[in-house]
Design a protein around this motif. Sequence first.
Motif, mmCIF file in Angstrom:
data_model
loop_
_atom_site.group_PDB
_atom_site.id
_atom_site.type_symbol
_atom_site.label_atom_id
_atom_site.label_comp_id
_atom_site.label_asym_id
_atom_site.label_seq_id
_atom_site.Cartn_x
_atom_site.Cartn_y
_atom_site.Cartn_z
ATOM 1 N N VAL A 28 0.838 -1.206 0.000
ATOM 2 C CA VAL A 28 0.000 0.000 0.000
ATOM 3 C C VAL A 28 0.873 1.256 0.000
ATOM 4 N N LEU A 29 1.929 1.261 0.801
ATOM 5 C CA LEU A 29 2.821 2.415 0.858
ATOM 6 C C LEU A 29 3.514 2.657 -0.482
ATOM 7 N N GLU A 30 3.874 1.597 -1.160
ATOM 8 C CA GLU A 30 4.506 1.738 -2.476
ATOM 9 C C GLU A 30 3.553 2.403 -3.458
ATOM 10 N N ARG A 31 2.291 2.010 -3.381
ATOM 11 C CA ARG A 31 1.290 2.620 -4.267
ATOM 12 C C ARG A 31 1.072 4.095 -3.903
ATOM 13 N N ILE A 32 1.097 4.426 -2.621
ATOM 14 C CA ILE A 32 0.960 5.828 -2.223
ATOM 15 C C ILE A 32 2.138 6.648 -2.736
ATOM 16 N N ALA A 33 3.345 6.125 -2.609
ATOM 17 C CA ALA A 33 4.531 6.831 -3.109
ATOM 18 C C ALA A 33 4.416 7.067 -4.612
ATOM 19 N N ASP A 34 4.007 6.041 -5.346
ATOM 20 C CA ASP A 34 3.849 6.180 -6.803
ATOM 21 C C ASP A 34 2.796 7.239 -7.137
ATOM 22 N N ALA A 35 1.688 7.240 -6.395
ATOM 23 C CA ALA A 35 0.591 8.167 -6.678
ATOM 24 C C ALA A 35 1.001 9.610 -6.394
ATOM 25 N N LEU A 36 1.704 9.834 -5.298
ATOM 26 C CA LEU A 36 2.170 11.184 -4.991
ATOM 27 C C LEU A 36 3.152 11.678 -6.043
ATOM 28 N N ASP A 37 4.006 10.785 -6.485
ATOM 29 C CA ASP A 37 4.981 11.129 -7.523
ATOM 30 C C ASP A 37 4.268 11.498 -8.820
ATOM 31 N N ALA A 38 3.257 10.712 -9.176
ATOM 32 C CA ALA A 38 2.533 10.943 -10.424
ATOM 33 C C ALA A 38 1.654 12.194 -10.364
ATOM 34 N N ASP A 39 1.159 12.530 -9.183
ATOM 35 C CA ASP A 39 0.225 13.644 -9.037
ATOM 36 C C ASP A 39 0.884 14.923 -8.546
ATOM 37 N N ARG A 40 2.184 15.064 -8.769
ATOM 38 C CA ARG A 40 2.890 16.214 -8.214
ATOM 39 C C ARG A 40 2.349 17.540 -8.759
ATOM 40 N N GLU A 41 1.893 17.575 -10.009
ATOM 41 C CA GLU A 41 1.341 18.823 -10.535
ATOM 42 C C GLU A 41 0.075 19.216 -9.779
ATOM 43 N N ARG A 42 -0.752 18.218 -9.476
ATOM 44 C CA ARG A 42 -1.956 18.461 -8.687
ATOM 45 C C ARG A 42 -1.599 19.028 -7.314
ATOM 46 N N LEU A 43 -0.560 18.489 -6.712
ATOM 47 C CA LEU A 43 -0.141 18.954 -5.395
ATOM 48 C C LEU A 43 0.398 20.379 -5.461
ATOM 49 N N LYS A 44 1.185 20.669 -6.488
ATOM 50 C CA LYS A 44 1.763 22.012 -6.619
ATOM 51 C C LYS A 44 0.681 23.057 -6.919
ATOM 52 N N GLU A 45 -0.323 22.682 -7.688
ATOM 53 C CA GLU A 45 -1.413 23.614 -7.974
ATOM 54 C C GLU A 45 -2.186 23.947 -6.692
ATOM 55 N N ALA A 46 -2.440 22.932 -5.885
ATOM 56 C CA ALA A 46 -3.125 23.175 -4.608
ATOM 57 C C ALA A 46 -2.257 24.024 -3.690
ATOM 58 N N ASN A 47 -0.962 23.731 -3.670
ATOM 59 C CA ASN A 47 -0.041 24.480 -2.831
ATOM 60 C C ASN A 47 0.048 25.941 -3.259
ATOM 61 N N ALA A 48 -0.020 26.190 -4.562
ATOM 62 C CA ALA A 48 0.042 27.556 -5.071
ATOM 63 C C ALA A 48 -1.121 28.398 -4.534
ATOM 64 N N GLU A 79 10.490 9.831 -1.568
ATOM 65 C CA GLU A 79 11.658 9.019 -1.183
ATOM 66 C C GLU A 79 11.577 8.613 0.283
ATOM 67 N N ALA A 80 11.026 9.485 1.124
ATOM 68 C CA ALA A 80 10.881 9.152 2.538
ATOM 69 C C ALA A 80 9.944 7.965 2.720
ATOM 70 N N ILE A 81 8.849 7.941 1.972
ATOM 71 C CA ILE A 81 7.921 6.809 2.066
ATOM 72 C C ILE A 81 8.614 5.533 1.626
ATOM 73 N N ARG A 82 9.401 5.616 0.578
ATOM 74 C CA ARG A 82 10.104 4.413 0.100
ATOM 75 C C ARG A 82 11.173 3.958 1.094
ATOM 76 N N THR A 83 11.757 4.922 1.818
ATOM 77 C CA THR A 83 12.687 4.533 2.889
ATOM 78 C C THR A 83 11.948 3.778 3.983
ATOM 79 N N ALA A 131 0.995 9.833 7.566
ATOM 80 C CA ALA A 131 0.246 8.730 6.967
ATOM 81 C C ALA A 131 1.137 7.510 6.779
ATOM 82 N N ALA A 132 2.344 7.721 6.252
ATOM 83 C CA ALA A 132 3.248 6.602 5.984
ATOM 84 C C ALA A 132 3.744 5.944 7.267
ATOM 85 N N LEU A 133 4.163 6.758 8.240
ATOM 86 C CA LEU A 133 4.652 6.197 9.493
ATOM 87 C C LEU A 133 3.559 5.410 10.215
ATOM 88 N N CYS A 134 2.362 5.956 10.231
ATOM 89 C CA CYS A 134 1.265 5.283 10.936
ATOM 90 C C CYS A 134 0.886 3.979 10.245
#
Length: 416
Positions: A28-48, A79-83, A131-134
């Motif tokens: 599950v964590l691997e899939r979350i890491a992949d999804a965050l990586d793929a959706d970085r534009e979505r995250l940056k738009e929200a952050n803006a 990378e932290a999630i993958r660690t 989320a990842a640590l928990c």
Amino acid sequence: MSVTEICRAAAAAARVLRETPTEVKDRVLERIADALDADRERLKEANALDIEAARAAGTSTTLIDRLTLTDKRITGMVEAIRTIIGLPDPVGAVTGGWSRPNGLRIEQVREPLGVVAVVYEARPNVTADVAALCLKSGNAAVLRGSSIARHSNTAIAAVVREVLETQQEVPATAVQLVPDTSRDAVLELLAAEEYVDLVVPRGGPGLISTVKENAKVPTVIDGDGNCHVYVDASADPARATDIVVNAKTSRPSVCNAVETLVVHEALAETWLPGCLDELAARGVTVRGDERTRQVWPKAEAADAEDWSTEYLDLVVAVKVVRDLDEALDHIHRHGTRNAEAVVAQDISVARRFALSADSGSVFVNTSTRFSDGGEFGYGVEIGVSTQKLHARGPMGLESLTCVKNVVWGEGQIRVL
């Protein structure tokens, strides 16, 4: 959903998570890491959107720095999630064991805390970190971010939620973001003792005060970072300068940046002016005691408040001391038990400082900036504990577990 309803759903998810195998959690964590990586534009738009609102509100540059999600920081989240995926699962680890004369075998076994709630300000990466640590440690997470990062937190939490709903290997309610950013929501969370096992507040004095005054749920305080570097008479001059400059200027807005420089009087004339020149060249304002201003007249006069201030900015207080005893006394009075450092070639000084400094982390001949879960090999941290029960310093996976006693018998009964 109300805060209490969110916590109730989290408690139900936690009962499932405590039995979830490591390989499932890692998948599950691997899939979350992949999804965050793929959706970085979505995250940056929200952050803006958050950054634009923060600037319009006149928010300080320090807070905006904490708020900002760059490509580099998103990559760091991933990378932290993958660690974390690569770290040992603490759940089920046997930390000790022994046999009794009556044949009973006692094991001390690590298990999840249950529901871990984190109240945090400004830093949206905390959403992914917690989320990842928990999840890895078998805990359900309840996240309550601040209004300043509302869009960013919502976007990150949505990515996590979508993965959980798609994977269907752990409950979707294992990670939940509280949408209400009001103080009332915090108070309701602090009173949810029926469902929440731990609250970690990560914020300023106002938040910490609210938690201390109102919490019915157990808490671990992620407190201020009034960190010190003590430069001993035996210090290597070039090394000392490098460490001080890094600890103050590499990222002044974080809790592991040095706020007070304490210097042995033997170095006041020979080393201190040059170090302060280096700091000033990088935009640092120096506030010094009388001796500091004698050897470096450009320093502003420090007052009593400066010694206890976490600047989170390009400002440093400087105090010259007679010896190690005075340095330790000063740090004991004004430190916040986050991170302290000593620069010394005299091993007896270094060892005594490491023994006597009352802090979650002590750094010998290196920068306080390493006080960080990622730098310690934890992947990330859920917070930096400035107290002593049950965790201290940067809190990783193991800090999100407790130890229970499992007793194995063969029909023994107690007679007396």
